[in-house]
Design a protein around this motif. Structure first.
Motif: not given
Length: 149
Positions: A136-147
């Protein structure tokens, strides 16, 4: 432990549903069957650990090619082991088989995510024991709900 790691079949739907339900994802056999069919494609598989006719573990994974870096990585998207078989090496066997198959497909790294729920404490000990480290210090995950609601 006399086990066989093999590709999941339609006949495994009930056992896979039970394992996913134990993991905290209530699943019917019909849903497990449909989902397995949906995720099984080139670079993606669902494997089970079969101990003499009893499915005691399941794992799904996807090998993802990388445009920018070349090569690819494998993402483990589900791993469940029967409650009465945890701590016996079933999960370790399944993860190592995923890694082996992924290397054959050109993957050079592997990743897995595990929720921050209290029910995942054992998973947070398990993955580091296999050499996985928090990224988690190497990259960031972005998430979006598509429903849509």
């Amino acid at each position: 432990m006399a086990v066989t790691v093999r590709a999941a079949t339609d006949d495994d739907a009930g056992a896979v549903a039970a394992l996913l339900t134990q993991l905290g994802y209530p699943t019917s056999p019909d849903d497990a069957l449909a989902r397995r069919r949906d995720v099984t494609s080139a670079g993606s598989e669902v494997l089970v650990d079969d101990d003499g006719g009893r499915v005691v573990g399941v794992v799904s994974f996807h090998v993802i090619p990388l445009l920018a870096e070349g090569g690819g990585f494998v993402r483990i998207t589900a791993l469940a082991v029967a409650e009465d078989r945890r701590g016996e090496g079933v999960g370790r066997l399944l993860v190592r088989e995923v890694e082996r198959r992924a290397r054959e497909q050109g993957a050079t790294s592997a990743e897995v995510s595990s929720g921050l729920k209290e029910t995942r404490i054992d998973a947070h000990r398990f993955y580091p024991s296999l050499g996985y480290r928090r990224a988690d210090q190497e990259s960031v995950v972005y998430r979006r709900t598509l429903v849509e609601d």
